[in-house]
Design a protein around this motif. Structure first.
Motif, short mmCIF file in Angstrom:
data_model
loop_
_atom_site.label_atom_id
_atom_site.label_comp_id
_atom_site.label_asym_id
_atom_site.label_seq_id
_atom_site.Cartn_x
_atom_site.Cartn_y
_atom_site.Cartn_z
N GLN A 327 0.86 -1.18 0.00
CA GLN A 327 0.00 0.00 0.00
C GLN A 327 0.90 1.23 0.00
OE1 GLN A 327 -2.39 -0.66 3.53
NE2 GLN A 327 -4.12 -1.41 2.30
N VAL A 328 0.60 2.17 -0.88
CA VAL A 328 1.36 3.42 -0.95
C VAL A 328 0.43 4.55 -0.57
CG1 VAL A 328 2.70 4.95 -2.43
CG2 VAL A 328 2.79 2.47 -2.80
N GLU A 329 0.81 5.28 0.47
CA GLU A 329 -0.02 6.39 0.94
C GLU A 329 0.88 7.51 1.39
OE1 GLU A 329 -3.68 7.31 4.04
OE2 GLU A 329 -3.00 5.26 3.74
N GLY A 330 0.63 8.70 0.85
CA GLY A 330 1.50 9.83 1.19
C GLY A 330 2.91 9.51 0.74
N GLY A 331 3.86 9.68 1.62
CA GLY A 331 5.25 9.39 1.29
C GLY A 331 5.72 8.06 1.85
N ASP A 332 4.79 7.15 2.15
CA ASP A 332 5.15 5.87 2.77
C ASP A 332 4.65 4.70 1.94
OD1 ASP A 332 6.25 7.16 5.04
OD2 ASP A 332 4.24 7.39 5.89
N ILE A 333 5.32 3.56 2.11
CA ILE A 333 4.91 2.31 1.48
C ILE A 333 4.98 1.20 2.52
CG2 ILE A 333 7.26 1.85 0.64
CD1 ILE A 333 5.96 0.46 -1.80
N ALA A 334 4.00 0.32 2.51
CA ALA A 334 3.95 -0.77 3.50
C ALA A 334 3.48 -2.05 2.82
CB ALA A 334 3.02 -0.41 4.66
N LEU A 335 4.09 -3.15 3.18
CA LEU A 335 3.66 -4.45 2.67
C LEU A 335 2.27 -4.79 3.19
CD1 LEU A 335 6.82 -6.73 3.03
CD2 LEU A 335 5.94 -5.68 0.95
N THR A 336 1.45 -5.38 2.33
CA THR A 336 0.19 -5.95 2.79
C THR A 336 0.48 -7.35 3.35
OG1 THR A 336 -0.20 -6.94 0.63
CG2 THR A 336 -1.09 -4.72 1.00
N ALA A 337 -0.54 -7.96 3.93
CA ALA A 337 -0.38 -9.33 4.42
C ALA A 337 0.02 -10.25 3.27
CB ALA A 337 -1.67 -9.81 5.08
N LEU A 338 -0.59 -10.03 2.10
CA LEU A 338 -0.22 -10.84 0.94
C LEU A 338 1.21 -10.58 0.53
CD1 LEU A 338 -1.03 -12.77 -1.36
CD2 LEU A 338 -1.77 -10.74 -2.67
N GLY A 339 1.64 -9.33 0.59
CA GLY A 339 3.02 -9.00 0.24
C GLY A 339 4.01 -9.70 1.15
N ARG A 340 3.71 -9.76 2.44
CA ARG A 340 4.60 -10.47 3.39
C ARG A 340 4.64 -11.96 3.07
NH1 ARG A 340 6.38 -7.55 7.72
NH2 ARG A 340 5.38 -5.52 8.09
N HIS A 341 3.47 -12.51 2.75
CA HIS A 341 3.40 -13.93 2.39
C HIS A 341 4.21 -14.18 1.12
CE1 HIS A 341 1.93 -17.95 1.97
NE2 HIS A 341 1.14 -17.68 0.93
N TYR A 342 4.06 -13.28 0.14
CA TYR A 342 4.72 -13.43 -1.15
C TYR A 342 6.24 -13.42 -1.00
CZ TYR A 342 5.69 -12.46 -6.12
OH TYR A 342 6.15 -12.51 -7.42
N VAL A 343 6.75 -12.49 -0.22
CA VAL A 343 8.20 -12.31 -0.15
C VAL A 343 8.90 -13.51 0.48
CG1 VAL A 343 8.49 -11.16 2.10
CG2 VAL A 343 9.89 -10.45 0.15
N HIS A 344 8.17 -14.28 1.29
CA HIS A 344 8.77 -15.46 1.93
C HIS A 344 8.44 -16.75 1.19
CE1 HIS A 344 10.19 -13.11 5.28
NE2 HIS A 344 8.98 -12.65 5.53
N ALA A 345 7.70 -16.66 0.09
CA ALA A 345 7.28 -17.85 -0.65
C ALA A 345 8.40 -18.34 -1.57
CB ALA A 345 6.04 -17.53 -1.47
N GLY A 346 8.32 -19.63 -1.91
CA GLY A 346 9.22 -20.20 -2.91
C GLY A 346 8.84 -19.73 -4.30
N GLN A 347 9.68 -20.07 -5.28
CA GLN A 347 9.47 -19.56 -6.63
C GLN A 347 8.12 -19.98 -7.22
OE1 GLN A 347 11.45 -17.36 -8.21
NE2 GLN A 347 9.87 -17.27 -9.78
N ALA A 348 7.76 -21.25 -7.08
CA ALA A 348 6.51 -21.74 -7.68
C ALA A 348 5.30 -21.02 -7.07
CB ALA A 348 6.39 -23.24 -7.50
N LEU A 349 5.32 -20.84 -5.75
CA LEU A 349 4.21 -20.17 -5.09
C LEU A 349 4.16 -18.70 -5.47
CD1 LEU A 349 1.82 -20.18 -3.22
CD2 LEU A 349 3.38 -19.97 -1.25
N ARG A 350 5.32 -18.07 -5.59
CA ARG A 350 5.35 -16.66 -6.02
C ARG A 350 4.66 -16.50 -7.37
NH1 ARG A 350 10.83 -13.16 -4.92
NH2 ARG A 350 10.83 -13.25 -2.65
N GLN A 351 5.00 -17.38 -8.31
CA GLN A 351 4.40 -17.27 -9.63
C GLN A 351 2.90 -17.51 -9.59
OE1 GLN A 351 8.08 -19.48 -11.58
NE2 GLN A 351 6.70 -18.73 -13.18
#
Length: 429
Positions: A327-351
């Motif tokens: 989520q991008v708001e004002g001058g800040d950016i924050a991972l969503t719950a999905l973003g946190r899940h995505y960044v720790h996922a393996g390649q197949a799950l990311r795709q």
């Protein structure tokens, strides 16, 4: 209200791309530079910042609308307007002194006066004693000082700066910027207005009395911010940081996409995609998830840590927001719950996650998949997609959107693409 030094009214400019297709770079731009102000012009890639500057300098003519200097039409280069380029644009076979004298020579100034004025300007700009040197003997910062001296020695009414500090290291650029501001605020130069094109938000906030933000494809005036803070400004002060955040917020806000004149709105569909490849999207995501940010960051700080200019990062921020990963708001950016899940996922799950988000959050890729499923052979010629895009976008923009959609869709394993035939198809079951 100050007198208008420069005034653009309804300015539009279109170029032809390599394949002959028209590309509108500026459309309906109204802008004025007033006596006694510094204006910074910001915009993402494709916003036409440099084209606008060239029109003001008399180096290009608008296809529609008008451009005026002190109420007179701009029909070519003007003696009252000087420009400083990103690339220094010095003649390597001429000495520093000779480079600085060029503008005066073009104005017909006598040799003795040329030498005297060039000597005085070199001393003012911090290059006394370097008049006999060749450009190759100077550092980048000193070469840019020569470019600035060459512009200022003609006593311009208006000074244009096209990314003048971007080719320099951070410290050299900051020093040179402060020197220019010192000359301006100390009334050491007769210049009455400065127009700065920049991709550096902090630089714009530190310099300008007013910031104008252009949208992209085509460039239109999107936002304007007035800055009343006295100079010199402290980059770490709360007031300056708040302004920087405000500008980042405006730059990352997704603008509406009005249909070009005479074209249907395609039922309001917005097929635009940010020009961000998957590798850049995921690298920004991983940077945001790691230390010291842990999923939330101030955009200026994230840009600094990424060691990339804002202009290259904005499309990645927009893509992350579009895909629901941040989520991008004002001058800040924050991972969503999905973003946190995505960044720790393996390649197949990311795709798999990427493909799912393309179907639910991105109208263009969802539309391509739907059309593919409706085709008897599950094959779709790219011309069909381009025809859809060209209902609301110009040909070159449509081609760029297709290229992004192809890369994203292939990564998400939604469809395949044959570069030889230009056909998309559903993957084999």
């Amino acid at each position: 209200m100050h007198d208008k030094l420069i005034e653009l009214t309804g300015v539009a400019k279109t170029f032809r791309s390599a394949d002959g297709a028209p590309r509108t770079v500026l459309d309906g731009v109204d802008f004025a530079l007033h006596d006694g102000e510094i204006v910074a012009l910001l915009g993402k890639s494709g916003s036409g910042k440099s084209t606008l500057l060239r029109i003001v300098a008399g180096l290009a003519r608008p296809d529609a609308g008008s451009a005026a200097y002190r109420g007179r039409p701009i029909n070519g280069p003007l003696s009252g307007v000087a420009m400083v380029f990103q690339s220094f644009a010095l003649f390597p076979w001429l000495t520093v002194q000779q480079n600085v004298e060029l503008g005066l020579e073009a104005q017909g100034v006598a040799p003795a006066e040329r030498r005297a004025r060039a000597d005085a300007m070199l001393e003012l700009i911090g290059l006394a004693g370097f008049g006999g040197a060749l450009p190759r003997e100077l550092s980048g910062g000193m070469r840019q000082r020569v470019g600035i001296a060459r512009a200022l020695v003609t006593n311009p009414d208006v000074l244009l700066m096209d990314e003048a500090f971007s080719a320099l290291d951070v410290l050299t650029g900051e020093t040179l910027r402060n020197d220019i501001l010192g000359l301006w605020d100390g009334a050491s130069i007769p210049t009455r207005g400065i127009l700065v094109v920049s991709h550096n938000i902090e630089e714009a906030v530190m310099m300008a009395d007013r910031i104008v933000i252009l949208s992209s494809d085509p460039g239109r005036v999107r936002s304007e911010i007035r800055i009343d803070l006295p100079r010199p400004r402290d980059a770490d002060s709360p007031a300056v940081r708040a302004l920087i955040d405000e500008v980042y917020g405006l730059m990352t806000m997704r603008a509406p996409a009005p249909a070009p004149p005479g074209r249907p709105s395609a039922a309001g569909a917005d097929w635009r995609l940010p020009a961000a490849d998957v590798a850049r999207i995921e690298s920004v995501l991983e940077l945001l998830a790691g230390s010291p940010f842990d999923g939330r960051a101030d955009l200026p700080q994230l840009s600094e840590d990424a060691a990339l200019p804002d202009e290259e990062l904005f499309p990645a921020y927009e893509a992350l927001a579009m895909l629901g990963l941040a989520q991008v708001e004002g001058g800040d950016i924050a991972l969503t719950a999905l973003g946190r899940h995505y960044v720790h996922a393996g390649q197949a799950l990311r795709q798999s996650l990427f493909g799912r988000q393309l179907l639910t959050e991105v109208p263009l890729t969802a539309r391509i998949c739907r059309q593919l499923r409706e085709e008897p052979e599950r094959v779709l010629a790219e011309e069909r997609v381009l025809a859809l895009l060209e209902e609301t976008l110009e040909a070159e923009q449509a081609r760029r959107m297709l290229e992004v959609a192809v890369e994203w869709g292939r990564y998400g394993e939604l469809y395949e693409y044959d570069y030889h035939t230009g056909r998309l198809k559903l993957p084999a079951a």
